[in-house]
Design a protein around this motif. Structure first.
Motif, PDB file in Angstrom:
ATOM      1  N   ALA A 171       0.863  -1.101  -0.047  1.00 16.39           N
ATOM      2  CA  ALA A 171      -0.083   0.017  -0.040  1.00 16.39           C
ATOM      3  C   ALA A 171       0.823   1.313   0.012  1.00 16.39           C
ATOM      4  O   ALA A 171       0.511   2.196  -0.704  1.00 16.39           O
ATOM      5  CB  ALA A 171      -0.925   0.056   1.162  1.00 16.39           C
ATOM      6  N   TRP A 172       1.749   1.305   0.513  1.00 14.82           N
ATOM      7  CA  TRP A 172       3.026   2.300   0.726  1.00 14.82           C
ATOM      8  C   TRP A 172       3.619   2.647  -0.842  1.00 14.82           C
ATOM      9  O   TRP A 172       3.677   3.707  -1.233  1.00 14.82           O
ATOM     10  CB  TRP A 172       4.091   1.954   1.693  1.00 14.82           C
ATOM     11  CG  TRP A 172       5.349   2.941   1.756  1.00 14.82           C
ATOM     12  CD1 TRP A 172       5.480   3.981   2.521  1.00 14.82           C
ATOM     13  CD2 TRP A 172       6.350   2.994   1.105  1.00 14.82           C
ATOM     14  NE1 TRP A 172       6.395   4.710   2.282  1.00 14.82           N
ATOM     15  CE2 TRP A 172       7.188   4.084   1.205  1.00 14.82           C
ATOM     16  CE3 TRP A 172       6.689   1.990  -0.064  1.00 14.82           C
ATOM     17  CZ2 TRP A 172       8.285   4.247   0.654  1.00 14.82           C
ATOM     18  CZ3 TRP A 172       8.295   2.213  -0.606  1.00 14.82           C
ATOM     19  CH2 TRP A 172       8.891   3.396  -0.242  1.00 14.82           C
TER      20      TRP A 172
ATOM     21  N   PRO B 207      -3.628   6.081   3.717  1.00 13.91           N
ATOM     22  CA  PRO B 207      -4.357   7.558   3.853  1.00 13.91           C
ATOM     23  C   PRO B 207      -3.453   8.513   4.669  1.00 13.91           C
ATOM     24  O   PRO B 207      -3.902   9.641   4.698  1.00 13.91           O
ATOM     25  CB  PRO B 207      -5.498   6.905   4.937  1.00 13.91           C
ATOM     26  CG  PRO B 207      -5.212   5.683   5.774  1.00 13.91           C
ATOM     27  CD  PRO B 207      -4.097   4.930   4.507  1.00 13.91           C
ATOM     28  N   ALA B 208      -2.517   7.948   5.381  1.00 16.37           N
ATOM     29  CA  ALA B 208      -1.772   8.908   6.258  1.00 16.37           C
ATOM     30  C   ALA B 208      -0.212   8.867   6.082  1.00 16.37           C
ATOM     31  O   ALA B 208       0.424   9.805   6.326  1.00 16.37           O
ATOM     32  CB  ALA B 208      -2.070   8.568   7.741  1.00 16.37           C
ATOM     33  N   HIS B 209       0.362   7.554   5.907  1.00 11.76           N
ATOM     34  CA  HIS B 209       1.745   7.399   6.108  1.00 11.76           C
ATOM     35  C   HIS B 209       2.449   7.634   4.657  1.00 11.76           C
ATOM     36  O   HIS B 209       2.101   7.164   3.691  1.00 11.76           O
ATOM     37  CB  HIS B 209       2.122   5.913   6.581  1.00 11.76           C
ATOM     38  CG  HIS B 209       1.599   5.750   7.958  1.00 11.76           C
ATOM     39  ND1 HIS B 209       2.406   5.915   9.058  1.00 11.76           N
ATOM     40  CD2 HIS B 209       0.358   4.978   8.357  1.00 11.76           C
ATOM     41  CE1 HIS B 209       1.730   5.552   9.938  1.00 11.76           C
ATOM     42  NE2 HIS B 209       0.693   5.146   9.540  1.00 11.76           N
ATOM     43  N   THR B 210       3.286   8.671   4.673  1.00 10.06           N
ATOM     44  CA  THR B 210       3.988   9.039   3.355  1.00 10.06           C
ATOM     45  C   THR B 210       5.533   9.248   3.777  1.00 10.06           C
ATOM     46  O   THR B 210       6.380   9.543   2.834  1.00 10.06           O
ATOM     47  CB  THR B 210       3.566  10.510   2.953  1.00 10.06           C
ATOM     48  OG1 THR B 210       3.830  11.535   4.070  1.00 10.06           O
ATOM     49  CG2 THR B 210       2.184  10.422   2.738  1.00 10.06           C
ATOM     50  N   GLY B 211       6.235   8.654   5.036  1.00 10.43           N
ATOM     51  CA  GLY B 211       7.443   8.743   4.984  1.00 10.43           C
ATOM     52  C   GLY B 211       8.115   7.485   4.837  1.00 10.43           C
ATOM     53  O   GLY B 211       7.897   6.661   3.606  1.00 10.43           O
TER      54      GLY B 211
ATOM     55  N   HIS C 116      -7.213  -0.597   8.205  1.00  9.63           N
ATOM     56  CA  HIS C 116      -7.331   0.589   7.022  1.00  9.63           C
ATOM     57  C   HIS C 116      -6.110   1.512   7.111  1.00  9.63           C
ATOM     58  O   HIS C 116      -5.547   1.939   5.783  1.00  9.63           O
ATOM     59  CB  HIS C 116      -8.639   1.358   7.401  1.00  9.63           C
ATOM     60  CG  HIS C 116      -8.737   2.666   6.417  1.00  9.63           C
ATOM     61  ND1 HIS C 116      -8.913   2.349   5.271  1.00  9.63           N
ATOM     62  CD2 HIS C 116      -8.574   3.895   6.862  1.00  9.63           C
ATOM     63  CE1 HIS C 116      -8.871   3.804   4.582  1.00  9.63           C
ATOM     64  NE2 HIS C 116      -8.836   4.516   5.704  1.00  9.63           N
ATOM     65  N   ASP C 117      -5.559   1.926   8.190  1.00  9.99           N
ATOM     66  CA  ASP C 117      -4.437   2.961   8.131  1.00  9.99           C
ATOM     67  C   ASP C 117      -3.262   2.561   7.501  1.00  9.99           C
ATOM     68  O   ASP C 117      -2.537   2.849   6.808  1.00  9.99           O
ATOM     69  CB  ASP C 117      -4.317   3.371   9.576  1.00  9.99           C
ATOM     70  CG  ASP C 117      -5.144   4.299  10.194  1.00  9.99           C
ATOM     71  OD1 ASP C 117      -5.955   4.829   9.095  1.00  9.99           O
ATOM     72  OD2 ASP C 117      -5.273   4.548  11.178  1.00  9.99           O
ATOM     73  N   TYR C 118      -2.994   0.923   7.691  1.00  9.85           N
ATOM     74  CA  TYR C 118      -1.748   0.195   7.118  1.00  9.85           C
ATOM     75  C   TYR C 118      -1.963  -0.435   6.037  1.00  9.85           C
ATOM     76  O   TYR C 118      -0.926  -0.602   5.545  1.00  9.85           O
ATOM     77  CB  TYR C 118      -1.571  -1.016   8.479  1.00  9.85           C
ATOM     78  CG  TYR C 118      -0.962  -0.334   9.898  1.00  9.85           C
ATOM     79  CD1 TYR C 118      -0.165   0.933   9.703  1.00  9.85           C
ATOM     80  CD2 TYR C 118      -1.350  -0.877  10.877  1.00  9.85           C
ATOM     81  CE1 TYR C 118       0.380   1.426  10.997  1.00  9.85           C
ATOM     82  CE2 TYR C 118      -0.683  -0.303  12.122  1.00  9.85           C
ATOM     83  CZ  TYR C 118      -0.198   0.795  12.058  1.00  9.85           C
ATOM     84  OH  TYR C 118       0.521   1.144  13.358  1.00  9.85           O
ATOM     85  N   THR C 119      -3.185  -0.590   5.646  1.00 14.96           N
ATOM     86  CA  THR C 119      -3.317  -1.307   4.129  1.00 14.96           C
ATOM     87  C   THR C 119      -4.128  -0.378   3.119  1.00 14.96           C
ATOM     88  O   THR C 119      -3.947  -0.572   2.103  1.00 14.96           O
ATOM     89  CB  THR C 119      -4.398  -2.466   4.338  1.00 14.96           C
ATOM     90  OG1 THR C 119      -5.611  -2.187   4.868  1.00 14.96           O
ATOM     91  CG2 THR C 119      -3.523  -3.394   5.375  1.00 14.96           C
ATOM     92  N   GLY C 120      -5.032   0.585   3.601  1.00 18.59           N
ATOM     93  CA  GLY C 120      -5.658   1.452   2.675  1.00 18.59           C
ATOM     94  C   GLY C 120      -6.864   0.760   2.282  1.00 18.59           C
ATOM     95  O   GLY C 120      -7.362   1.075   1.247  1.00 18.59           O
ATOM     96  N   LEU C 121      -7.178  -0.606   2.749  1.00 18.55           N
ATOM     97  CA  LEU C 121      -8.490  -1.232   2.183  1.00 18.55           C
ATOM     98  C   LEU C 121      -9.501  -0.543   2.989  1.00 18.55           C
ATOM     99  O   LEU C 121      -9.507   0.059   4.373  1.00 18.55           O
ATOM    100  CB  LEU C 121      -8.414  -2.635   2.790  1.00 18.55           C
ATOM    101  CG  LEU C 121      -7.172  -3.484   2.245  1.00 18.55           C
ATOM    102  CD1 LEU C 121      -7.215  -4.912   2.535  1.00 18.55           C
ATOM    103  CD2 LEU C 121      -7.664  -3.534   0.442  1.00 18.55           C
TER     104      LEU C 121
ATOM    105  N   GLN D 243      -6.414  -2.247  -5.562  1.00 19.19           N
ATOM    106  CA  GLN D 243      -6.431  -1.366  -6.529  1.00 19.19           C
ATOM    107  C   GLN D 243      -7.485  -1.619  -7.381  1.00 19.19           C
ATOM    108  O   GLN D 243      -7.757  -1.138  -8.602  1.00 19.19           O
ATOM    109  CB  GLN D 243      -5.102  -1.210  -7.609  1.00 19.19           C
ATOM    110  CG  GLN D 243      -3.852  -0.853  -6.765  1.00 19.19           C
ATOM    111  CD  GLN D 243      -2.473  -0.871  -7.564  1.00 19.19           C
ATOM    112  OE1 GLN D 243      -2.403   0.158  -8.288  1.00 19.19           O
ATOM    113  NE2 GLN D 243      -1.943  -2.091  -7.733  1.00 19.19           N
ATOM    114  N   GLY D 244      -8.543  -2.159  -6.736  1.00 16.86           N
ATOM    115  CA  GLY D 244      -9.834  -2.772  -7.383  1.00 16.86           C
ATOM    116  C   GLY D 244     -10.601  -1.500  -7.835  1.00 16.86           C
ATOM    117  O   GLY D 244     -11.137  -1.763  -8.884  1.00 16.86           O
TER     118      GLY D 244
END
Length: 565
Positions: free
Chosen positions: A313-314, A320-324, A364-369, A391-392
């Motif tokens: 997901a990264w 949704p939040a992690h961009t580092g 959700h925060d860790y997978t984007g699902l 990416q469905g």
């Protein structure tokens, strides 16, 4: 639809059933063979190949050639040998065979699967390509036996993508254009530190199996392990390498194979090894993220796959939040996976609705699902579902062997991914390149078909050292532990890619930390991870890191024997 139960290395199971014939005949204009096809030490009919029966029953085939590779700016001249060795199943008695051949006296008749000399009838000609550095003393030179997994995969992937003297150029994370493909000097070849033997599993490559019960005799956890051990003992004898530092390098199912083979060689054949190098490890199939729903009550696969979901997901910018940076993020996910997430799954139906929602939010925060999808899945998403869903919304399927790859979804209404985009992206390049290279450079394969893989009906029962026969999913962690205990100098190295969903990297770490060995032997195990997938070497930067780490491992563990006191 492919089965997801067993693993492949760069090759989907559906493709593995195809016989991949060579396009290049190796014949020059006028019908003459290239000069290198004539090897005075081997009869011509063996050099050029023969029927499956001839290959598996007569004298092994072999063809020699020469070449050079530049690694780290230094030229290495080598001798290459492409050929086969004849391997027999368990129960083979070479003395009975020799006696029958020399005297014509045959033992009493045996059951159906026995040949005239009383031995098992099944036989395998296992194909290999070996590279020997020319300017080195053989006994001082490490030798590494290299193989892919499947089970039922040839070793074209490690050969042409990782450590052979020539490397196929492929795209980093997208589908390769069709031919022509490019082979280049492999600056990451391991020939700078070790001679190399690339071994194709029985029935793959230019090897063949024949005889009654041939599949039963070679296609199974124990049968495959004995075949490789038999091959290695023969190779050491034929090429005079018993006193060389010795290593196994297996990828994917090849890691499971390595645990069986090193234990067989050390326990049954009294041949200690210096090291076992594992790439994209799975030693216990109960940890497989592909179909854990077939084994309800075992939540470990979901826990061990979560860091790979997060890495994926990264990579695809779905968080949704992690961009580092990736690695600090994964350390956070690993801690959550092995604590809060694991404890929540273990509660089963006792988990409160409030706690269930809190865990879903974290997932959700860790997978984007989507949270509602996670809740409907009861917090348990398997590999195929993740690949289809991440990416469905754009009808895009995420890769399995390497989740950096993506491709069009075959069926938008399906529950799980129905193919692997990375396998589709690179398989043609690898197989085409090797068919060309084998005939034009190695001088082997004229008149034969190269089998990059097979759909093997695999026997999963396994004789666990000291514990008897296991009928469940294969688990060879005890084999590796037994090998490390009986040879306390044995070193083990685990290499894994963060974007591997066939054998998630955290699964390998978990397994190695649960190998039942004394604390003092844990210093013999080391770990390395890479920003790549199952085939770590498909990423050029990761390939260089892999080479440097493995080369350093071999140098450290192949030093001179201690002086006699």
């Amino acid at each position: 639809m492919r089965s997801r139960r067993f693993l492949t290395s760069g090759l989907s199971v559906s493709l593995m059933s195809v016989v991949l014939s060579g396009v290049f005949s190796g014949v020059l204009p006028g019908g003459s063979l290239p000069a290198r096809a004539a090897d005075s030490s081997v009869p011509a009919h063996q050099t050029e190949g023969d029927s499956a029966t001839d290959m598996a029953r007569e004298i092994p085939a072999r063809h020699e050639s020469s070449g050079s590779v530049t690694v780290g700016g230094k030229r290495i001249d080598y001798r290459a040998v492409a050929g086969t060795l004849i391997v027999h199943p368990e129960g083979w008695d070479d003395s009975a065979s020799v006696l029958a051949a020399r005297t014509g006296v045959k033992p009493d008749a045996k059951p159906d699967a026995k040949s005239d000399d009383g031995n098992p009838d099944a036989t395998a000609a296992m194909f290999y390509v070996a590279y020997f550095r020319k300017d080195a003393k053989a006994e001082d030179r490490p030798i590494t036996f290299v193989y892919n997994g499947g089970p039922g995969s040839a070793t074209v992937w490690l050969h042409m993508g990782a450590f052979g003297p020539r490397r196929i150029v492929t795209m980093n994370d997208s589908h390769d254009p069709a031919a022509p493909y490019q082979l280049i000097n492999n600056d990451s070849s391991l020939l700078d530190v070790s001679d190399l033997v690339f071994i194709d599993a029985p029935g793959t490559g230019f090897g063949r199996i024949t005889g009654k019960d041939k599949k039963k005799s070679f296609w199974g956890v124990d049968a495959d392990g004995r075949a490789f051990a038999n091959f290695i003992t023969q190779f050491l004898a034929v090429y005079g390498r018993y006193n060389s530092p010795k290593y196994l390098f297996g990828e994917s199912y090849g890691t499971l194979r390595s645990a069986v083979v090193v234990n067989d060689l050390q326990t049954d054949d009294n041949i200690d090894f210096n090291g076992v190098i594992l790439l994209s490890q799975i030693l216990s199939y109960d940890n497989n993220a592909d179909e854990p729903r077939m084994n309800p009550g075992n939540d470990q696969p979901y826990v061990l796959a979560l860091p790979t979901y997060a890495a994926t997901a990264w990579y695809h910018h779905r968080l949704p939040a992690h961009t580092g940076a990736l690695r600090p993020f994964l350390a956070e996910v690993e801690k959550f996976a092995s604590t809060d997430y694991l404890l929540a799954l273990q509660e089963g139906s006792d988990l409160s609705a409030e706690r269930r929602k809190a865990i879903a939010d974290r997932l959700h925060d860790y997978t984007g699902l989507p949270v509602d999808y996670i809740l409907r899945a009861d917090l348990r998403i398997d590999g195929g579902e993740f690949e289809k869903t991440l990416q469905g919304d754009t009808d895009t399927t995420t890769g399995r062997l390497d989740t950096r790859f993506s491709g069009p979804t075959l069926d938008p209404m399906s529950e799980s991914a129905e193919y692997d985009p990375q396998s589709s992206a690179i398989s043609s390049a690898y197989v085409s390149a090797f068919n060309d290279y084998s005939r034009k450079v190695l001088g082997f394969g004229q008149g034969q078909s190269y089998l990059a893989g097979i759909n093997a009906d695999w026997e999963t029962k396994h004789s666990v050292p000291g514990m008897g026969k296991s009928d469940g999913a294969p688990n060879v962690i005890p084999d590796l532990a037994y090998a490390m205990k009986t040879n306390p100098t044995l070193k083990v190295m685990l290499n894994a890619g963060f974007f591997d969903l066939a054998t998630p990297y955290y699964e390998g770490i978990y397994e190695m930390k649960h190998v039942p060995v004394p604390e003092k032997l844990r210093k013999n195990i080391e770990f390395a991870q890479y920003e790549s997938g199952h085939m770590v070497y498909a990423n050029e930067a990761a390939l260089k890191q892999l080479h440097d780490n493995v080369a350093a491992f071999i140098r450290r563990s192949s030093g001179p024997a201690p002086a006699v006191r």
